[in-house]
Design an enzyme around this catalytic site. Structure first.
Site, short mmCIF file in Angstrom:
data_model
loop_
_atom_site.label_atom_id
_atom_site.label_comp_id
_atom_site.label_asym_id
_atom_site.label_seq_id
_atom_site.Cartn_x
_atom_site.Cartn_y
_atom_site.Cartn_z
N LYS A 9 0.84 -1.21 0.00
CA LYS A 9 0.00 0.00 0.00
C LYS A 9 0.88 1.27 0.00
O LYS A 9 2.08 1.19 0.27
CB LYS A 9 -0.92 -0.03 1.22
CG LYS A 9 -1.96 -1.17 1.16
CD LYS A 9 -2.92 -1.11 2.35
CE LYS A 9 -3.94 -2.24 2.30
NZ LYS A 9 -4.93 -2.17 3.41
N TYR A 49 -12.18 -1.09 -3.62
CA TYR A 49 -12.71 -1.39 -2.29
C TYR A 49 -14.24 -1.22 -2.24
O TYR A 49 -14.79 -0.93 -1.17
CB TYR A 49 -12.04 -0.50 -1.24
CG TYR A 49 -10.73 -1.05 -0.69
CD1 TYR A 49 -10.66 -2.32 -0.11
CD2 TYR A 49 -9.57 -0.29 -0.71
CE1 TYR A 49 -9.46 -2.82 0.40
CE2 TYR A 49 -8.37 -0.79 -0.20
CZ TYR A 49 -8.33 -2.05 0.36
OH TYR A 49 -7.15 -2.55 0.89
N ASN A 112 -1.84 -0.11 6.92
CA ASN A 112 -1.34 -1.42 7.38
C ASN A 112 -0.49 -2.13 6.32
O ASN A 112 -0.40 -3.35 6.32
CB ASN A 112 -2.50 -2.27 7.89
CG ASN A 112 -3.58 -2.48 6.84
OD1 ASN A 112 -3.42 -2.07 5.69
ND2 ASN A 112 -4.66 -3.12 7.23
N HIS A 115 -2.01 -5.50 1.33
CA HIS A 115 -3.35 -6.05 1.05
C HIS A 115 -3.20 -7.45 0.50
O HIS A 115 -2.22 -7.74 -0.20
CB HIS A 115 -4.08 -5.20 0.01
CG HIS A 115 -5.24 -5.93 -0.64
ND1 HIS A 115 -6.47 -6.02 -0.05
CD2 HIS A 115 -5.31 -6.67 -1.78
CE1 HIS A 115 -7.26 -6.77 -0.81
NE2 HIS A 115 -6.58 -7.16 -1.87
N GLU A 126 -9.84 -8.84 -8.34
CA GLU A 126 -8.79 -7.86 -8.06
C GLU A 126 -7.65 -7.96 -9.08
O GLU A 126 -7.10 -6.95 -9.52
CB GLU A 126 -8.27 -8.08 -6.63
CG GLU A 126 -9.34 -7.72 -5.61
CD GLU A 126 -8.98 -8.09 -4.17
OE1 GLU A 126 -7.91 -8.70 -3.95
OE2 GLU A 126 -9.76 -7.73 -3.27
#
Ligand code: ATP
Ligand code: MG
Length: 137
Positions: A9, A49, A112, A115, A126
């Site tokens: 990310k 998302y 975080n 993914h 995805e």
């Protein structure tokens, strides 16, 4: 053999964590089938998302995901989906097991670092969201 979709990310790219993450993937014996840097627009992050669009954190999450370049990848290996999720650790780094990427590097429940797809159907969606047939080996 199974494929999954993974992201370093924008926080992970900005903090110089690409090398650490890729090293762990290689050490685990997962293979790279595709890889590129993308700077998502807000709309692209919202599409990615979309499953979370009713969540209170959706606006912040999609702003974060479009805030800078991210490294998107396809990984392959036996049981790749579950294995990559296990390497990432729990969504909240405070709950993540020792030795996981999020436990070792994340700073925030949102920021975080990585993914990973959570099921074969999401992996397929995805993967095709970011890669065409010519970008995969
Ligand atoms: P990802 O889908 O990114 O691999 P995940 O499957 O562990 O993560 P999800 O529940 O799908 O977790 O949430 C997607 C992302 O939204 C999280 O990784 C995190 O960046 C953000 N997020 C999840 N829950 C929260 C929350 N309570 N507050 C802020 N951000 C959150
Ligand atoms: Mg998820």
């Amino acid at each position: 053999m199974q494929q999954t979709f993974a992201i370093v990310k924008p926080d992970g790219v900005a903090r110089g964590l690409i090398g650490d993450v890729l090293k762990r993937i290689e050490s685990a014996g997962l293979r790279f089938k595709a890889m590129k840097l993308v700077h998502m627009t807000k709309a692209q992050a919202e599409g990615f998302y979309a499953v979370h669009k009713a969540r209170p954190f959706f606006k912040s999450l999609t702003e974060f995901m479009s805030s800078g370049p991210a490294l998107v990848m396809i990984l392959e290996g036996e049981n790749a989906i579950a294995r990559w999720r296990e390497m990432m650790g729990a969504t909240n780094y405070k709950d993540a097991a020792e030795g996981t990427i999020r436990r070792d590097f994340a700073t925030d429940i949102e920021k975080n670092v990585v993914h990973g797809s959570d099921a074969p159907e999401t992996a397929a969606f995805e993967t095709s969201y970011f890669f065409n047939a010519f970008e995969r080996v």
